[in-house]
Every structure is written in C-alpha cells, then in structure tokens.
Motif scaffolding. Structure first.
Motif, short mmCIF file in Angstrom:
data_model
loop_
_atom_site.label_atom_id
_atom_site.label_comp_id
_atom_site.label_asym_id
_atom_site.label_seq_id
_atom_site.Cartn_x
_atom_site.Cartn_y
_atom_site.Cartn_z
N LYS A 133 0.98 -1.21 0.07
CA LYS A 133 0.33 0.27 -0.19
C LYS A 133 0.82 1.48 -0.13
CE LYS A 133 -4.20 0.44 1.23
NZ LYS A 133 -5.71 -0.04 0.15
N SER A 134 2.10 1.28 0.74
CA SER A 134 3.24 2.35 1.07
C SER A 134 3.89 2.46 -0.25
CB SER A 134 4.08 2.49 2.16
OG SER A 134 2.91 2.27 3.36
N LEU A 135 4.15 1.35 -0.75
CA LEU A 135 4.38 2.11 -2.45
C LEU A 135 4.14 1.96 -3.39
CD1 LEU A 135 7.44 0.78 -3.87
CD2 LEU A 135 6.60 -1.47 -4.43
N ARG A 136 2.65 1.30 -3.60
CA ARG A 136 1.75 2.25 -5.05
C ARG A 136 1.92 3.80 -4.40
NH1 ARG A 136 0.21 1.97 -9.75
NH2 ARG A 136 2.12 3.42 -9.39
N LYS A 137 1.44 4.32 -2.91
CA LYS A 137 1.08 5.65 -3.03
C LYS A 137 2.11 6.22 -3.03
CE LYS A 137 -0.35 8.75 1.29
NZ LYS A 137 0.83 9.36 1.57
N PHE A 138 3.71 5.90 -2.85
CA PHE A 138 4.50 6.80 -2.86
C PHE A 138 5.16 6.56 -4.47
CE2 PHE A 138 9.42 6.11 -3.91
CZ PHE A 138 10.00 7.42 -3.29
N THR A 139 5.17 5.79 -5.58
CA THR A 139 4.80 5.65 -6.62
C THR A 139 3.88 6.93 -7.57
OG1 THR A 139 3.77 4.04 -7.24
CG2 THR A 139 5.93 3.23 -6.94
N LYS A 140 3.04 6.58 -6.82
CA LYS A 140 2.39 8.23 -7.24
C LYS A 140 2.81 9.15 -7.52
CE LYS A 140 -2.44 5.08 -7.47
NZ LYS A 140 -3.92 5.45 -7.52
N GLU A 141 3.30 9.31 -5.89
CA GLU A 141 3.21 10.45 -5.36
C GLU A 141 4.67 11.00 -6.62
OE1 GLU A 141 3.97 10.54 -1.65
OE2 GLU A 141 2.25 10.45 -0.41
N HIS A 142 5.30 10.31 -6.68
CA HIS A 142 6.54 10.36 -7.55
C HIS A 142 6.43 10.34 -9.04
CE1 HIS A 142 7.91 10.43 -3.44
NE2 HIS A 142 8.65 11.78 -3.60
N ASN A 143 5.48 9.68 -9.65
CA ASN A 143 5.00 9.47 -11.15
C ASN A 143 6.07 8.65 -11.27
OD1 ASN A 143 3.88 10.47 -13.50
ND2 ASN A 143 5.63 11.47 -14.10
N ILE A 144 5.91 7.46 -10.17
CA ILE A 144 6.94 6.31 -10.96
C ILE A 144 5.37 5.28 -11.08
CG2 ILE A 144 8.29 4.52 -10.20
CD1 ILE A 144 9.54 6.88 -8.40
N LEU A 145 6.18 4.45 -12.29
CA LEU A 145 5.03 3.11 -12.71
C LEU A 145 5.59 2.56 -11.49
CD1 LEU A 145 5.74 3.12 -16.87
CD2 LEU A 145 3.94 4.53 -14.84
N LEU A 146 4.38 1.54 -11.26
CA LEU A 146 4.32 0.43 -10.49
C LEU A 146 3.98 -1.10 -11.61
CD1 LEU A 146 4.78 -0.78 -7.81
CD2 LEU A 146 1.98 -1.43 -7.20
N ILE A 147 5.08 -1.95 -10.93
CA ILE A 147 4.56 -3.46 -12.17
C ILE A 147 5.04 -4.78 -11.82
CG2 ILE A 147 6.12 -4.80 -14.19
CD1 ILE A 147 7.64 -1.88 -14.99
N VAL A 148 3.81 -5.05 -11.98
CA VAL A 148 3.31 -6.65 -10.71
C VAL A 148 3.97 -7.56 -11.87
CG1 VAL A 148 2.24 -5.45 -8.78
CG2 VAL A 148 0.93 -6.27 -10.99
N ASP A 149 5.01 -8.76 -11.38
CA ASP A 149 4.69 -9.43 -12.16
C ASP A 149 3.92 -10.62 -11.20
OD1 ASP A 149 5.73 -11.94 -13.01
OD2 ASP A 149 8.54 -11.32 -12.68
N GLU A 150 3.51 -10.78 -12.08
CA GLU A 150 2.08 -12.22 -11.59
C GLU A 150 2.67 -13.20 -12.66
OE1 GLU A 150 -0.90 -11.11 -9.76
OE2 GLU A 150 -1.38 -9.73 -9.14
N VAL A 151 3.41 -12.74 -13.28
CA VAL A 151 4.21 -14.64 -13.29
C VAL A 151 3.56 -15.78 -13.11
CG1 VAL A 151 5.36 -16.18 -15.00
CG2 VAL A 151 5.32 -13.68 -15.53
N GLN A 152 3.95 -15.72 -11.61
CA GLN A 152 3.64 -17.36 -10.10
C GLN A 152 2.60 -17.40 -9.83
OE1 GLN A 152 6.19 -19.89 -7.36
NE2 GLN A 152 7.36 -19.23 -9.29
N ALA A 153 2.21 -15.45 -9.41
CA ALA A 153 1.35 -15.45 -8.04
C ALA A 153 0.23 -15.30 -8.98
CB ALA A 153 2.13 -14.58 -7.47
#
Length: 396
Positions: free
Chosen positions: A205-225
């Motif tokens: 949750k904090s990582l998503r908030k931080f990346t949005k605030e700093h205009n950084i994309l969030l990539i989730v690798d869900e190949v296995q999960a």
C-alpha cells in the motif's frame, strides 16, 4: 498407455539440468505417470503452470475446437480468441490493454520495454527500474539483469544496466534508490523462486502511494503468483492496489505457452514497430487461455482455492510442529515449508523415488520446500501429500 522404451537415450537433448532417468508419458488431474507405469502426486504442476492440473477437459475441448478452425493467421490480423481473452482480462482487472506473448520472461521483457518507452515520452528519458533482491523475472538478458537471484550478475556478464536492487518489504530501501532516471518499480507480490516470500500488505500500500506521488510506474510480475494462484484472480488484488503494468505467464495458459502484458490506457504507449512477436495472440493458445480464465472465474472457484490454501497451510504447520521446523509461508496455493536445515534437495529426491507412488515437490532454496499444486486439487490429495512428506521427514 503408449509404449515407451525403458532404455533411455537422451544424448540429443541439450543438457541444462539434472533429470531423472524416467519419461513422463501421461497426466490426469494431480497425477503424472512415467514410462514404467509409476504414478506421482504432482505438487509442482510445471512450476505453477498447470493451474487446472493435467488433462483438463475444458482446455482440451478449446484446443481441439480451435485447431480445427484456425491455428495461425499471423499477428498482422485480429483473431477471435485474441480479442475474447483480451476482453476477459480487462473486464476483470484495472487494466485496459493486453499484449500477448509466449513466456513469462517475454512478458516481463515487454513490461520493461513499455516502462522505458513511457519514460522517454513522459519522464525525460527516465529508464531505471528498481527491482528487488531475491526476485526472479526470467531468463532473457534483460530479465536476468532485473532479477535479484544470487550469482546471476556474472553468469552472462555484462548485465543490462538500469536495475538497482531494493529489499522487499523495506520502503526506505526503495526511496534511497530513486533518482531522476527512475521510471518504475517492479516486483513479484509473492517472490516464488526466492523462497515464497509474500510482500507485506502495508508495504504494498505504501509503495503504491509513494510511486504515484513521484510519478513512478508500478509493475507487478504475476507470472507465478497470478491467475488464481494466490486465491484472487490476480495477486495484487490481495493488497487492494491498482498497478500500472502487470505481467502474466505460467497459469494463464494452464500448460500451453502463453503470457501477457497488461497496462492501463495511460501507460499503453507502444506504436507500430515498438513491439511484436511471431506468435503474439496466436488463436490456438489464446483459445486455451480463455478456457482457463473462464474456469477460474466460475462461481466459487477462487473461494475454493483460498480454502484449499488454508488446508495446505494447516497441514504444513502440523508437520512443522511435529518435526520442530521453522514454519510455513505463502499465499493461496503457493506455499513453502521452512525446514531450518539444508535438507530440501534430499527430500525432493526421496519424494520422487518413493514407492509405490512418488511425490513431486521443489526446493528453490536448500532450507525450504515449495508447493504449487493444481488449483482444483482435491482436499484428500493435499492431506495425502502431507502424509507422504511426514514419512520422508522421518528419514532425514
């Protein structure tokens, strides 16, 4: 069962890993049968690939029907299963666009390209993607460089630059790596090869908030999960967050070579010539993918995965208590038993060689075992596996 010679001549197969002297010839549900007629309870399922087990009727029906209709019109044209699976994925996620590929590594490579293209257009050429120690993103040169697997930095050196490594569940370690060149953060919601290490809820949750605030994309690798493995259709849904890009592989095809990159409209910035692939959206594979996702979305299926995950967790904790082991961890039906000593490879060997029926398990780290059964495995088979493992633990 078809006859297979018991004498095996494997000289023409390139040596890349130690394989036992058996040939797997048939599979049904959670069981594999080798050329000698021995059966194995399969808790590998192709490394979380066969999410519906072996010989799934729905997948076979989709494959046969599509093979009679159209196998490959080329990626220069739309085809019906490509469109159908794209719509199925986007209507059940926060994403708007889908690019199909053949493997998880290729999907992750596409996600990296997409993030870098977005950085060129919207962030002054930013290209660095922060990844994590002990992560695993594939076996291409770029995805190996993105991975945090020990020893991979020298295996095919030099690495592709642009992948600084943070520590999972440590937001400060991410913040320290951010520069003007940072375009994205990429992570597995559950690190599979790293030892089945889930991301903490608050960290995500904090990582998503931080990346949005700093205009950084969030990539989730869900190949296995992804694809039901964690008890949700997509693992990031456990954290109530919406990433910008997601990669899928393994389970999306249920055993056929299929993968995908999903992105929001705001990030889907490829133009003709940027990305492609000879089998991109192949109708034979995407028809099977449609069958897989439809079965995962059937009423009650994902709730059953959660219940089976809880049962596997409870049975593994019984073993941990009986034998004084360190415990277990994971999400859904991607779980690990922490052994406390480096006996994992020995247990894998003993399990496979067990008679009259073998057991297929995995030890991505010598001090733990990983379990990736079919998502529709019977409860009785979960208990049976743990009873088999109980016998083996007594031996070591």
């Amino acid at each position: 069962m078809s006859k297979v010679p018991t004498s095996i001549d494997t000289h023409s197969v390139m040596f890349i890993t130690q394989r036992p002297d058996v040939i797997m010839v048939e599979g049904e549900g959670s069981w594999l049968t080798d050329n000698n007629g021995k059966r194995y309870l399969d808790f590998l399922q192709g490394w979380a690939v066969n999410c519906l087990g072996h010989g799934n009727p729905g997948m076979i029906s989709a494959l046969n029907a599509q093979a009679k209709k159209l196998i490959n019109p080329s990626p220069a044209f739309y085809n019906e299963p490509m469109i159908g699976l794209s719509n199925l994925l986007t209507s059940n996620s926060c994403f708007d666009k889908v690019f199909f590929a053949n493997s998880g590594a290729e999907a992750n490579e596409g996600a990296i390209k997409l993030a870098r293209k977005w950085g060129q257009l919207h962030k002054g050429g930013a290209f660095e993607i922060i990844t994590f120690d002990h992560s695993f993103h594939g076996r291409t040169l770029a995805t190996m460089s993105a991975s945090g697997k020990p020893g991979w930095d020298t295996l095919f050196a030099p690495q592709v630059p642009g992948f600084p490594k943070a520590d999972l569940n440590d937001l400060e370690s991410v913040k320290k790596l951010v520069t003007n060149n940072t375009v994205a953060v990429m992570l597995e919601p559950v690190q599979g090869e790293g030892g089945v290490i889930p991301a903490d809820h608050e960290f995500m949750k904090s990582l998503r908030k931080f990346t949005k605030e700093h205009n950084i994309l969030l990539i989730v690798d869900e190949v296995q999960a992804g694809c039901g493995r964690a008890g949700k259709l997509f693992a990031h849904q456990l954290y109530d967050i919406e990433p910008d890009i997601m990669s899928l592989g393994k389970g999306i095809g249920g055993g056929v070579p299929l993968a995908a990159v999903l992105a929001t409209d705001a990030v889907a910035c490829f133009v003709p010539g940027d990305q492609g692939g000879t089998y991109n959206g192949n109708p034979l594979m995407t028809a099977v993918g449609m069958s897989v996702i439809e079965q995962l979305l059937a009423p009650g299926f994902l709730d059953a995965v959660k219940a089976k995950g809880a049962l596997l967790r409870a049975e593994l904790l019984k073993l941990a208590n009986e034998f004084g082991l360190e415990g277990e961890r994971g999400e859904g039906l991607l779980r690990a038993l922490m052994l406390g000593k480096d006996v994992g490879p020995k247990l894998v060997e003993l399990a496979r060689d067990r008679s009259p029926e073998g057991l297929l398990i995995n030890s991505p780290r010598p001090n733990l075992l990983r379990f990736m059964p079919a998502l529709n495995i019977a409860d009785e088979e979960i208990v049976q596996m743990c009873n088999m493992l109980r016998e083996l633990l007594k031996q070591v």
